[in-house]
Structure formats: structure tokens, C-alpha cells
Scaffold this active site. Structure first.
Site, PDB file in Angstrom:
ATOM      1  N   TRP A 130       0.946  -0.832  -0.403  1.00 43.58           N
ATOM      2  CA  TRP A 130       0.331  -0.136   0.011  1.00 43.58           C
ATOM      3  C   TRP A 130       1.042   1.349  -0.025  1.00 43.58           C
ATOM      4  CZ3 TRP A 130       1.661   2.330   3.697  1.00 43.58           C
ATOM      5  CH2 TRP A 130       2.438   1.681   5.173  1.00 43.58           C
ATOM      6  N   ASN A 131       2.278   1.308   0.400  1.00 40.36           N
ATOM      7  CA  ASN A 131       2.631   2.225   0.583  1.00 40.36           C
ATOM      8  C   ASN A 131       3.224   2.784  -0.831  1.00 40.36           C
ATOM      9  OD1 ASN A 131       4.606   0.356  -0.869  1.00 40.36           O
ATOM     10  ND2 ASN A 131       6.055   1.800   0.911  1.00 40.36           N
ATOM     11  N   LYS A 154      -3.239  -8.487  -7.498  1.00 41.70           N
ATOM     12  CA  LYS A 154      -3.115  -9.006  -5.856  1.00 41.70           C
ATOM     13  C   LYS A 154      -2.797  -7.172  -5.532  1.00 41.70           C
ATOM     14  CE  LYS A 154      -4.242  -9.617  -1.981  1.00 41.70           C
ATOM     15  NZ  LYS A 154      -3.905  -8.549  -0.655  1.00 41.70           N
ATOM     16  N   GLY A 206       6.866  -7.032  -0.640  1.00 39.85           N
ATOM     17  CA  GLY A 206       5.664  -6.807   1.028  1.00 39.85           C
ATOM     18  C   GLY A 206       6.992  -7.064   2.226  1.00 39.85           C
ATOM     19  N   SER A 207       7.062  -7.369   2.984  1.00 41.17           N
ATOM     20  CA  SER A 207       7.288  -7.802   4.591  1.00 41.17           C
ATOM     21  C   SER A 207       8.049  -9.765   4.544  1.00 41.17           C
ATOM     22  CB  SER A 207       6.310  -8.067   5.432  1.00 41.17           C
ATOM     23  OG  SER A 207       5.730  -9.673   5.753  1.00 41.17           O
ATOM     24  N   GLU A 228      10.923  -8.088  -3.352  1.00 39.98           N
ATOM     25  CA  GLU A 228      11.128  -7.316  -2.556  1.00 39.98           C
ATOM     26  C   GLU A 228      10.660  -7.326  -1.622  1.00 39.98           C
ATOM     27  OE1 GLU A 228      13.545  -5.805  -4.183  1.00 39.98           O
ATOM     28  OE2 GLU A 228      12.869  -6.268  -6.508  1.00 39.98           O
ATOM     29  N   LEU A 229      11.571  -7.137   0.113  1.00 37.31           N
ATOM     30  CA  LEU A 229      10.954  -7.150   1.096  1.00 37.31           C
ATOM     31  C   LEU A 229      11.470  -6.343   1.978  1.00 37.31           C
ATOM     32  CD1 LEU A 229      12.004 -11.517   0.994  1.00 37.31           C
ATOM     33  CD2 LEU A 229       9.538  -9.772   0.750  1.00 37.31           C
ATOM     34  N   CYS A 262      10.162   1.258   1.444  1.00 39.04           N
ATOM     35  CA  CYS A 262      11.263   0.093   1.423  1.00 39.04           C
ATOM     36  C   CYS A 262      12.138   0.732   2.070  1.00 39.04           C
ATOM     37  CB  CYS A 262      11.133  -0.659   0.341  1.00 39.04           C
ATOM     38  SG  CYS A 262       9.900  -1.622   0.331  1.00 39.04           S
ATOM     39  N   GLU A 360      12.934  -3.726  11.464  1.00 42.12           N
ATOM     40  CA  GLU A 360      12.350  -2.662  10.388  1.00 42.12           C
ATOM     41  C   GLU A 360      11.442  -1.394  11.046  1.00 42.12           C
ATOM     42  OE1 GLU A 360      11.467  -1.898   6.022  1.00 42.12           O
ATOM     43  OE2 GLU A 360      10.536  -4.149   6.564  1.00 42.12           O
TER      44      GLU A 360
END
Length: 458
Positions: A130-131, A154, A206-207, A228-229, A262, A360
Site C-alpha cells: 500500500w505504501n 493482487k 512486502g514483508s 522485494e522485502l 522500503c 524494521e
């Protein structure tokens, strides 16, 4: 269960979008698969690129409408919302302009008669956060649609209007049904889609926890995944760095997007005790001058964090850090107003046993460290399971490059807080994931680099 935004600046609920059924999810997959097989992959690259370029122009033409969804659904300050709209359009444009060149067949000079051609692999499933509700989608959709793949998207449950708006771009641009599909689906449905053979690749931003789950499932199904975490991005302030410039960049790098990025700077590491005191004083002064408030107000510097849950997570992280011996220099409290606002926060005295040392922190909270030597600073910068981005500040850019080479990360920025652009690759190492998005590297991640070898017959 449903997708629904809560306006972070007011706490007011937006429209509700129910989850689709399992039948609808797999019908969407079949439509996408048929579109890939019978239509999209068959079109010339130039034609696919024209549609993606048209989507970029529509985004620019409707800039006002699109920025509004960002502010309503995730509380992005209006001027930064415009910046995201522009960046997403630039990414789509970049691949529309360069796709044919990136995908052109290449002869192998050392192998006479051999060439490599680029072919799409099929239906891709993307799970995005969402960021940055448009930027994240454009990083996947731009290159992969031009490459000839089709995308099932999604998005995060709290930005449904952003998700629908982005999907409309391709519909209005003339893409066939199934080329780009928005899915309001559940985590369980995502897992079932990954298991289906018709899905040939998975992209997730995401996470770390989400990356482990998606990566494991994709691996069991022998599917390429780009992950991409998380991150704990260090900013190393070397002895030769002009402190005023470094302080300005750190403030922007930590508080941009309310610290919810991120590649936001998460940790500052200053070499030298005296310079550490000067840097901390400069940052404290600047943090206390930050205007927190209504994201639609032109005078606002940072808006709310995205949700009550996100705010409570940050407050808990601050409390646990304090309980373990850390000191809050400024901020650390909820702002007394409706919505989900946190005071910009600086925390010091964070030893390696402190939980904050390895976490984080996704909000306007800065960890501050002082070390005695450059070697100690580099070691501390690398003392994290993450490796997305790093920052080095020094007037001697040649030396800064040497230090940057020793930072364990996918990206290092020198003397600036960040400079994301369509033409520069984005991605990390270690627990920050693997694979690259953006640049020419980004379009190659879900490509079949097929060898064609010709033997002449006399």
C-alpha cells in the site's frame, strides 16, 4: 472479508469491495491465460508498447484524480502524491520507449549462427503493498506488459480505489481483457493461484514474512519469483561529510511518505563523537520543526501513518526500545488529533541487545548511532539481516565510492537520500529479497532468453 480503505487522516471508512469468489478468481486466471496464448504474446512489441505508453499519457491527463486516491486511502501528502503519479507514468513511458531495444534479438559473436531471442513466459501474479500504490504496480506492469506477459494484480486491501484506478488505465488505453487484471482476492486464493500451472511467475513487494511464504510456495511449484522485502537502511556519515547537507538529506530520507518506504533511511551512523553530537543536535532541531498534519494542507511536511494498527506497532516498538535502555531524544508519542499521526522520533543508545537494533521500523522513527572509526561504521551498517539500500555521505566522492562498495546492499546512494528512477535497477540482497525491478534488468526477470542456433547445410 473485504477490501476497504480507512482515511488515515480522519479515521473515516471508505467504500467496501468484497473478496471475489474462488470461481471468479480462477475464471480471471483462465481469461488472462487465454489472452496471453491467443492475443497478447502474438502482438509485436511495438504494439504492446504503444498501449502501455497510452496508459502513461492517461495517467498524466488524469493526474488530479489519481493523486486524490493516494491521499484518501493512505494519507500521502498531496505534493508527494503528485510526485508518485508522475513517477508511475515515467516508468510506463520508459518501457514503452525502450521495450523494442531491450527485447531485440542478440547475436552471440563467439558462437557463429547463434542468437538469443526474448520471449514472454506467460501469466504473472503480482502481490503489491500500500505504501506506493501506483509506483509499485508500474514497476511490474510497465516492463512485463511490454515484454508480452500478462499480469494478475493482487493489491493491498486498504487501497482498493487506487487498485481499480490503475487497472482502468490499461482498459482505457486499449489493452485486451486479461492483459492486466485487478483481483480483490484473499491470501488463501493467492496461494491457490500460485499452485496453478497457468501462473508462471510471481512478484511480491512486502514483508520478510510474506516473502518467505510466497517464495516457498513458488519454489515448490518451480516458478520464478521476484521478492522485494524489508530493510533497515543505514546512512553512514563519514568525517568529511558536510553536516548541514547530510542532516537535510537524512530528514527527507527518514520522513518522506511518513517514513513508510522500503528505501527510507532507517539508521544514521556518524563517525566521530564530536560530529555525532553536532549531527544529533541538527537532526533534533529539524525533526521538531516538521509540520505534522492534514496531508491536503500545503504547509504539511508529513501526514499520518497508514492505519491504527501501523501506529500501534510503532508505539510498541518505541516502548520496547525504551524498556531495553534506548533514549528518545524527541517525539515518540501519538499526535493528539483524529487520524493516525505519530510525532517524528529520534532514538539513541540502541545497543545490539535492544530489539530495535534488528527491527524494521516503518514510520517516522530514526535510530541514531555514533562510532569512533570508519571501519566500525561499515561493520555497524552491515550488522543487519537486511540489505536493500545504503547511504554514504562524504565530500570526497571517490572515497565514498570505495566505502559504498563495502556496504552489503543492492543499492547505495552517495550524498543524497534517494533517487529512484525508471532507468536505475531496484532490489536488494540478504533478507531484503532477490531479483531486480526497473531499468533493463527489470524487463528481463520474467523472460525466456531462448537460444536459436543455426547450422548451415551445404
Amino acid at each position: 472479508m473485504s477490501f476497504q480503505a480507512i482515511n488515515p487522516a480522519t479515521g473515516e471508512a471508505g467504500p467496501v469491495f468484497p473478496f471475489i469468489s474462488d470461481q471468479q478468481a480462477f475464471a480471471a486466471l483462465q481469461t488472462a491465460h487465454a489472452c496471453f496464448q491467443d492475443d497478447w504474446r502474438q502482438r509485436p512489441v511495438a504494439e504492446r508498447a504503444r498501449i502501455v505508453g497510452r496508459a502513461a499519457q492517461i495517467l498524466r491527463d488524469k493526474r488530479e484524480e489519481y493523486q486524490r486516491y493516494l491521499t484518501l486511502e493512505m494519507g500521502k501528502v498531496t505534493r508527494f502524491a503528485y510526485m508518485e503519479v508522475d513517477l508511475a507514468a515515467d516508468i510506463l513511458d520508459y518501457y514503452a520507449r525502450n521495450g523494442e531495444r531491450f527485447l531485440a534479438p542478440r547475436d552471440l559473436p563467439d558462437a557463429p549462427g547463434a542468437s538469443v531471442v526474448c520471449e514472454p513466459i506467460g501469466t504473472l501474479l503480482a502481490i503489491e503493498p500500500w505504501n506506493f500504490p501506483y509506483y509499485q504496480l508500474a514497476r511490474v506492469a510497465g516492463p512485463q506488459l511490454v515484454a508480452g506477459n500478462v499480469v494478475l494484480m493482487k493489491h493491498a486491501p486498504n487501497v482498493p480505489q487506487c487498485a481499480l484506478a490503475f487497472a482502468r488505465l490499461f482498459e482505457e488505453a486499449g489493452a485486451p481483457v486479461g492483459a492486466y487484471t485487478n483481483l480483490f482476492c484473499s491470501v488463501e486464493q493467492v496461494a491457490a493461484l500460485i499452485d496453478d500451472f497457468r501462473v508462471r511467475g510471481v512478484a511480491l513487494t512486502g514483508s520478510e514474512r510474506a516473502g518467505v511464504s510466497v517464495g516457498e510456495r513458488a519454489g515448490r511449484n518451480l516458478k520464478k519469483a521476484i521478492l522485494e522485502l524489508g530493510s533497515s537502511d543505514p546512512a553512514l556519515i563519514l568525517p568529511g561529510a558536510p553536516l548541514e547537507h547530510a542532516a537535510e538529506q537524512v530528514v527527507m530520507g527518514r520522513t518522506f511518505n511518513a517514513g513508510q518506504g522500503c528505501v527510507n533511511i532507517k539508521r544514521v551512523i556518524v563517525v566521530g563523537r564530536e560530529r555525532g553530537e553536532q549531527m544529533l543536535a541538527a537532526l533534533k532541531q529539524r525533526f521538531e520543526a516538521i509540520r505534522v498534519g492534514d496531508p491536503e494542507d500545503e504547509s504539511t511536511d508529513i501526514g499520518p501513518v497508514v492505519s491504527e494498527r501501523a501506529l500501534q506497532t510503532l508505539l510498541q516498538q518505541i516502548a520496547e526500545a525504551k524498556a531495553a535502555g534506548a533514549q528518545v531524544v524527541t517525539g515518540g508519542k501519538r499526535v493528539d488529533r483524529p487520524g493516525f499521526f505519530l510525532e517524528p522520533t529520534i532514538i539513541t543508545h540502541i545497543d545490539r541487545a535492544n530489539p530495535l537494533f534488528s527491527q524494521e521500523v516503518f514510520g517516522p522513527v530514526l535510530s541514531f548511532h555514533v562510532v569512533d572509526s570508519e571501519e566500525e561504521g561499515i561493520e555497524l551498517a552491515n550488522a543487519t539481516p537486511f540489505g536493500l539500500s545504503g547511504y554514504v555521505f562524504d565530500a570526497d566522492t571517490r572515497h565514498a565510492r570505495q566505502v559504498a562498495a563495502r556496504i552489503d546492499s543492492g543499492m547505495v546512494y552517495i550524498n543524497t537520500c534517494f533517487m529512484d528512477a525508471p532507468e536505475t535497477p531496484f532490489g536488494g540482497v540478504k533478507n531484503s529479497g532477490f531479483g531486480r525491478e526497473l531499468s533493463e534488468l527489470g524487463i528481463g526477470e520474467f523472460i525466456n532468453h531462448k537460444l536459436i542456433k543455426v547450422a548451415e547445410v551445404s
